[in-house]
Every structure is written in structure tokens, then in C-alpha cells.
Design an enzyme around this catalytic site. Structure first.
Site, mmCIF file in Angstrom:
data_model
loop_
_atom_site.group_PDB
_atom_site.id
_atom_site.type_symbol
_atom_site.label_atom_id
_atom_site.label_comp_id
_atom_site.label_asym_id
_atom_site.label_seq_id
_atom_site.Cartn_x
_atom_site.Cartn_y
_atom_site.Cartn_z
ATOM 1 N N ASN A 20 12.653 5.068 -10.566
ATOM 2 C CA ASN A 20 11.319 4.493 -10.743
ATOM 3 C C ASN A 20 10.349 5.614 -11.154
ATOM 4 O O ASN A 20 10.186 6.591 -10.428
ATOM 5 C CB ASN A 20 10.899 3.835 -9.418
ATOM 6 C CG ASN A 20 9.539 3.182 -9.506
ATOM 7 O OD1 ASN A 20 8.612 3.744 -10.091
ATOM 8 N ND2 ASN A 20 9.396 2.012 -8.924
ATOM 9 N N ASP A 22 7.061 5.322 -11.879
ATOM 10 C CA ASP A 22 5.637 4.979 -11.710
ATOM 11 C C ASP A 22 4.769 6.202 -11.425
ATOM 12 O O ASP A 22 3.659 6.332 -11.937
ATOM 13 C CB ASP A 22 5.443 4.028 -10.523
ATOM 14 C CG ASP A 22 6.032 2.661 -10.763
ATOM 15 O OD1 ASP A 22 6.422 2.355 -11.901
ATOM 16 O OD2 ASP A 22 6.116 1.899 -9.781
ATOM 17 N N HIS A 23 5.277 7.081 -10.558
ATOM 18 C CA HIS A 23 4.384 8.140 -10.077
ATOM 19 C C HIS A 23 4.275 9.330 -11.016
ATOM 20 O O HIS A 23 3.424 10.191 -10.819
ATOM 21 C CB HIS A 23 4.726 8.506 -8.633
ATOM 22 C CG HIS A 23 4.504 7.309 -7.750
ATOM 23 N ND1 HIS A 23 3.264 6.726 -7.624
ATOM 24 C CD2 HIS A 23 5.363 6.531 -7.054
ATOM 25 C CE1 HIS A 23 3.368 5.648 -6.852
ATOM 26 N NE2 HIS A 23 4.626 5.515 -6.493
ATOM 27 N N HIS A 56 6.830 -0.361 -12.573
ATOM 28 C CA HIS A 56 6.028 -1.449 -11.992
ATOM 29 C C HIS A 56 4.679 -1.502 -12.701
ATOM 30 O O HIS A 56 3.879 -0.575 -12.578
ATOM 31 C CB HIS A 56 5.844 -1.157 -10.493
ATOM 32 C CG HIS A 56 5.133 -2.225 -9.723
ATOM 33 N ND1 HIS A 56 4.990 -2.152 -8.354
ATOM 34 C CD2 HIS A 56 4.527 -3.385 -10.098
ATOM 35 C CE1 HIS A 56 4.317 -3.229 -7.927
ATOM 36 N NE2 HIS A 56 4.018 -3.981 -8.974
ATOM 37 N N ARG A 58 1.445 -2.770 -12.442
ATOM 38 C CA ARG A 58 0.620 -3.417 -11.407
ATOM 39 C C ARG A 58 -0.564 -4.100 -12.052
ATOM 40 O O ARG A 58 -1.033 -3.714 -13.122
ATOM 41 C CB ARG A 58 0.132 -2.384 -10.387
ATOM 42 C CG ARG A 58 1.248 -1.830 -9.509
ATOM 43 C CD ARG A 58 0.674 -0.977 -8.392
ATOM 44 N NE ARG A 58 0.112 -1.796 -7.343
ATOM 45 C CZ ARG A 58 0.708 -2.032 -6.169
ATOM 46 N NH1 ARG A 58 1.869 -1.487 -5.882
ATOM 47 N NH2 ARG A 58 0.124 -2.808 -5.273
ATOM 48 N N ARG A 62 -2.754 0.817 -12.119
ATOM 49 C CA ARG A 62 -3.095 2.128 -11.536
ATOM 50 C C ARG A 62 -2.133 3.225 -11.985
ATOM 51 O O ARG A 62 -2.461 4.388 -11.912
ATOM 52 C CB ARG A 62 -3.143 2.057 -10.016
ATOM 53 C CG ARG A 62 -1.802 1.866 -9.368
ATOM 54 C CD ARG A 62 -1.901 1.882 -7.855
ATOM 55 N NE ARG A 62 -2.551 0.687 -7.339
ATOM 56 C CZ ARG A 62 -2.350 0.246 -6.097
ATOM 57 N NH1 ARG A 62 -1.584 0.912 -5.267
ATOM 58 N NH2 ARG A 62 -2.936 -0.853 -5.674
ATOM 59 N N HIS A 63 -0.911 2.864 -12.386
ATOM 60 C CA HIS A 63 -0.008 3.913 -12.911
ATOM 61 C C HIS A 63 0.555 3.492 -14.271
ATOM 62 O O HIS A 63 0.042 3.920 -15.298
ATOM 63 C CB HIS A 63 1.057 4.361 -11.895
ATOM 64 C CG HIS A 63 1.639 3.299 -11.006
ATOM 65 N ND1 HIS A 63 2.251 2.181 -11.497
ATOM 66 C CD2 HIS A 63 1.713 3.218 -9.643
ATOM 67 C CE1 HIS A 63 2.679 1.455 -10.480
ATOM 68 N NE2 HIS A 63 2.358 2.039 -9.335
ATOM 69 N N GLU A 83 9.328 -4.202 -12.795
ATOM 70 C CA GLU A 83 8.839 -4.687 -11.501
ATOM 71 C C GLU A 83 7.466 -5.292 -11.699
ATOM 72 O O GLU A 83 6.611 -4.672 -12.337
ATOM 73 C CB GLU A 83 8.663 -3.503 -10.556
ATOM 74 C CG GLU A 83 9.728 -3.327 -9.545
ATOM 75 C CD GLU A 83 9.325 -2.215 -8.618
ATOM 76 O OE1 GLU A 83 8.175 -2.169 -8.166
ATOM 77 O OE2 GLU A 83 10.171 -1.360 -8.388
ATOM 78 N N THR A 113 1.227 0.865 -1.658
ATOM 79 C CA THR A 113 2.538 0.609 -2.256
ATOM 80 C C THR A 113 2.948 -0.801 -1.845
ATOM 81 O O THR A 113 2.194 -1.493 -1.162
ATOM 82 C CB THR A 113 3.556 1.672 -1.824
ATOM 83 O OG1 THR A 113 4.799 1.412 -2.485
ATOM 84 C CG2 THR A 113 3.786 1.675 -0.319
ATOM 85 N N THR A 114 4.143 -1.239 -2.267
ATOM 86 C CA THR A 114 4.558 -2.610 -1.974
ATOM 87 C C THR A 114 4.936 -2.727 -0.495
ATOM 88 O O THR A 114 5.983 -2.241 -0.077
ATOM 89 C CB THR A 114 5.747 -2.998 -2.879
ATOM 90 O OG1 THR A 114 5.430 -2.608 -4.210
ATOM 91 C CG2 THR A 114 5.999 -4.484 -2.832
ATOM 92 N N GLU A 164 16.705 -7.602 -4.045
ATOM 93 C CA GLU A 164 16.540 -6.180 -3.716
ATOM 94 C C GLU A 164 16.026 -6.130 -2.290
ATOM 95 O O GLU A 164 14.938 -6.634 -1.986
ATOM 96 C CB GLU A 164 15.567 -5.498 -4.684
ATOM 97 C CG GLU A 164 15.392 -4.031 -4.304
ATOM 98 C CD GLU A 164 14.860 -3.163 -5.428
ATOM 99 O OE1 GLU A 164 15.094 -3.483 -6.612
ATOM 100 O OE2 GLU A 164 14.221 -2.153 -5.105
ATOM 101 N N HIS A 207 13.074 1.346 -1.681
ATOM 102 C CA HIS A 207 11.733 1.627 -1.145
ATOM 103 C C HIS A 207 11.813 2.698 -0.060
ATOM 104 O O HIS A 207 12.455 2.500 0.960
ATOM 105 C CB HIS A 207 11.016 0.390 -0.586
ATOM 106 C CG HIS A 207 9.517 0.555 -0.699
ATOM 107 N ND1 HIS A 207 8.774 1.338 0.156
ATOM 108 C CD2 HIS A 207 8.637 0.101 -1.617
ATOM 109 C CE1 HIS A 207 7.502 1.318 -0.222
ATOM 110 N NE2 HIS A 207 7.400 0.588 -1.304
ATOM 111 N N GLY A 229 11.975 6.111 -6.369
ATOM 112 C CA GLY A 229 10.933 6.701 -7.197
ATOM 113 C C GLY A 229 10.119 7.783 -6.533
ATOM 114 O O GLY A 229 10.239 8.960 -6.856
HETATM 115 N N1 PXP Z 1 11.986 -1.139 -5.365
HETATM 116 C C1 PXP Z 1 10.844 -1.851 -5.396
HETATM 117 C C2 PXP Z 1 10.935 -3.316 -5.556
HETATM 118 C C3 PXP Z 1 9.594 -1.210 -5.305
HETATM 119 O O1 PXP Z 1 8.461 -1.939 -5.314
HETATM 120 C C4 PXP Z 1 9.550 0.193 -5.229
HETATM 121 C C5 PXP Z 1 8.234 0.896 -5.199
HETATM 122 O O2 PXP Z 1 7.553 0.695 -6.404
HETATM 123 C C6 PXP Z 1 10.763 0.893 -5.236
HETATM 124 C C7 PXP Z 1 11.973 0.201 -5.280
HETATM 125 C C8 PXP Z 1 10.819 2.376 -5.168
HETATM 126 O O3 PXP Z 1 10.263 2.810 -3.963
HETATM 127 P P1 PXP Z 1 9.962 4.345 -3.779
HETATM 128 O O4 PXP Z 1 8.985 4.732 -4.842
HETATM 129 O O5 PXP Z 1 9.393 4.415 -2.403
HETATM 130 O O6 PXP Z 1 11.273 5.078 -3.920
#
Ligand code: PXP
Length: 263
Positions: A20, A22-23, A56, A58, A62-63, A83, A113-114, A164, A207, A229
């Protein structure tokens, strides 16, 4: 136990790593501009052993941005897992982008976060229509849920392809060094993965996973994909993204073969 793990490892299907990114976009957006580019990170992640890329989009952007999603779809050589919240806007974007898979997640603007999985029971009518639209377009559909019986059974009833399982509570307990809670949360994930597998759902998990928590989930034979991620992007500050992904991949593969220490 080690022998049992080995037996599981020998029959379990391969375990995919979805990275992931995103960050990477979070850091870019802190200054505006284009650096660091999440699409460049995606290419690097694949070169380092990722089997797919997760991003993701959003509601508040934001990212990851709409343009990032377009570029990921156009450039990636591995599956893109989109996502998104289960909203009309996002379904529309997914149907135009046509990613390999969509993972529907709950989304609140105020959360960092989610937090928690989708309330699939309450949202079942809307989800049924979204899942149908995505599947009709040839997109695989995943529901991000807590590893609970009711949610898993509803995901199967709604004909999702994938669940998931949310590993956040397990990972939080590990960060708090709360061994009893780690055991309880892990047991929910084990039972959830078994039930989902028995119902014919493909099982993913993710996650909050870190080097310390990945092995216990990676060794579950029903789990075929982990999405990771934040930890990888954080660790990249110290060891580089490529090194962090390679090490995570190694820990996953070791656990799958039954040769990793427990979490
Ligand atoms: N899976 C899902 C569905 C998520 O929403 C996220 C966070 O965006 C992740 C996996 C990855 O989580 P993390 O960034 O904490 O590894």
C-alpha cells in the site's frame, strides 16, 4: 506445533504481498508538488517483490489523488487493488478506472486511518448493488471486515469474491505488549479465516502489520494475500523502501514455510 506449521506451509497456496503506497503520497502532499511520487514507489515495490499495489482514494483525497489512480492503472505491470469507500462517487471512479480489484472499506472523514471493518449487515442493500456493479465490470470485489462470523457470513451471502480480515486490533495489542489480547485477537483471525475459506471466499488480511506481527498471519493457510503499507513506508526512512519490502517478503515466505518464530 512446528511440525503442524510445516505441514500447513507445504500445502498452503502462495502468499501474495500487496504494498500500500498511500503514505508515500502523504509525504508528497505535505509539501504539495510531485516528490516523492507514489507511482515511482509502486514500480520500486514490484521490483522488490510486491505481487500487487494497493492504493486508497479517500473521499478527502488526503493522500492518493484521482491522477495517481489513473497513472497507477496505466503504468502498473501487476494487479492494482483500489481501496475505496462504498459510495456512488467511488464506484463511478472504479468503473472508469477498471482496477484488478476493489476493496470496499468504511470511511469517516475524521478518522486517521480505517478504524474497524465494514458494517456489512447494516449496509447490505447498498453493498449488494455496489458489488453487483463492480463484478459486472469484471472487477474482483473484496470487503474489509472484522474477523467475525456475522460479517463473514454476510460477505458470502453478498457474493463478494474476497474478504480482507482487519488485523488492526491484533497489531495494536502486540504494540501494547498485551499477550492475552494478542492471543484473543489472533484466535479471532484464525477462526475467521477458517470460516471464510470454508464458505468459498478468498481470504486476505491487513492493517497495522509489522515485521513483528506478520508471521502469525502469514502462516494461516487460508490467507493468500497481505496488504501492508504504513509500516513499510515508515521503515523505508531507516532502511529504504526496497530493503523494507524485501525483508517483509522474506518474513512472510519464512512463515509460510513454517520456519519463522511466532509473533
Ligand atoms: N488493508 C486495508 C483495507 C486498509 O484500509 C489498509 C490501510 O489503508 C491496509 C490494508 C494497510 O494498512 P497499513 O497501512 O496499516 O499497513
Amino acid at each position: 506445533m512446528a511440525q503442524q506449521d510445516q505441514q500447513q506451509g507445504s500445502t498452503a497456496p502462495p502468499l501474495r504481498l500487496g504494498v500500500n503506497i498511500d503514505h508515500v503520497a502523504t509525504v508528497r502532499n505535505a509539501r504539495g508538488g510531485r516528490h516523492p511520487d507514489p507511482v515511482r514507489a509502486a514500480h520500486l515495490a514490484i521490483a522488490a517483490g510486491a505481487d500487487g499495489i494497493t492504493a486508497h482514494l479517500r473521499e478527502d483525497r488526503r493522500h492518493i489523488t484521482d491522477r495517481d489512480m489513473e497513472r497507477l492503472k496505466a503504468e502498473l505491470t501487476r494487479p492494482l487493488n483500489f481501496e475505496m469507500a462504498a459510495t456512488e462517487e467511488m464506484i463511478g471512479i472504479a468503473l472508469r478506472t477498471l482496477p484488478h480489484a476493489c476493496c470496499l472499506v468504511p470511511e469517516k472523514r475524521e478518522e486517521r486511518t480505517t478504524e474497524g471493518g465494514l458494517d456489512v449487515v447494516r449496509a447490505q442493500n447498498a453493498l449488494a448493488s455496489h458489488i453487483g456493479a463492480l463484478k459486472d465490470a469484471g472487477i474482483r470485489v473484496s470487503l474489509f471486515i472484522e474477523p467475525d462470523r456475522e460479517a463473514i457470513e454476510m460477505a458470502a451471502k453478498l457474493k463478494a469474491d474476497i474478504v480482507e480480515l482487519h488485523t488492526g486490533s491484533y497489531c495494536d495489542a502486540a504494540l501494547d505488549n498485551n499477550a492475552d489480547k494478542v492471543a484473543r485477537e489472533l484466535s479471532r483471525i484464525v477462526t475467521g479465516a477458517e470460516l471464510a475459506g470454508a464458505l468459498g471466499l478468498e481470504v486476505h488480511a491487513g492493517h497495522g502489520l509489522t515485521y513483528n506481527t506478520v508471521a502469525a498471519v502469514a502462516r494461516l493457510p487460508q490467507v493468500v494475500e497481505l496488504n501492508i503499507g504504513h509500516f513499510l513506508v515508515g521503515e523505508a526512512i531507516f532502511t529504504g523502501l526496497e530493503g523494507a519490502i524485501r525483508h517483509m517478503r522474506h518474513l512472510m515466505d519464512m512463515a509460510r514455510r513454517g520456519s519463522a518464530p511466532g509473533a
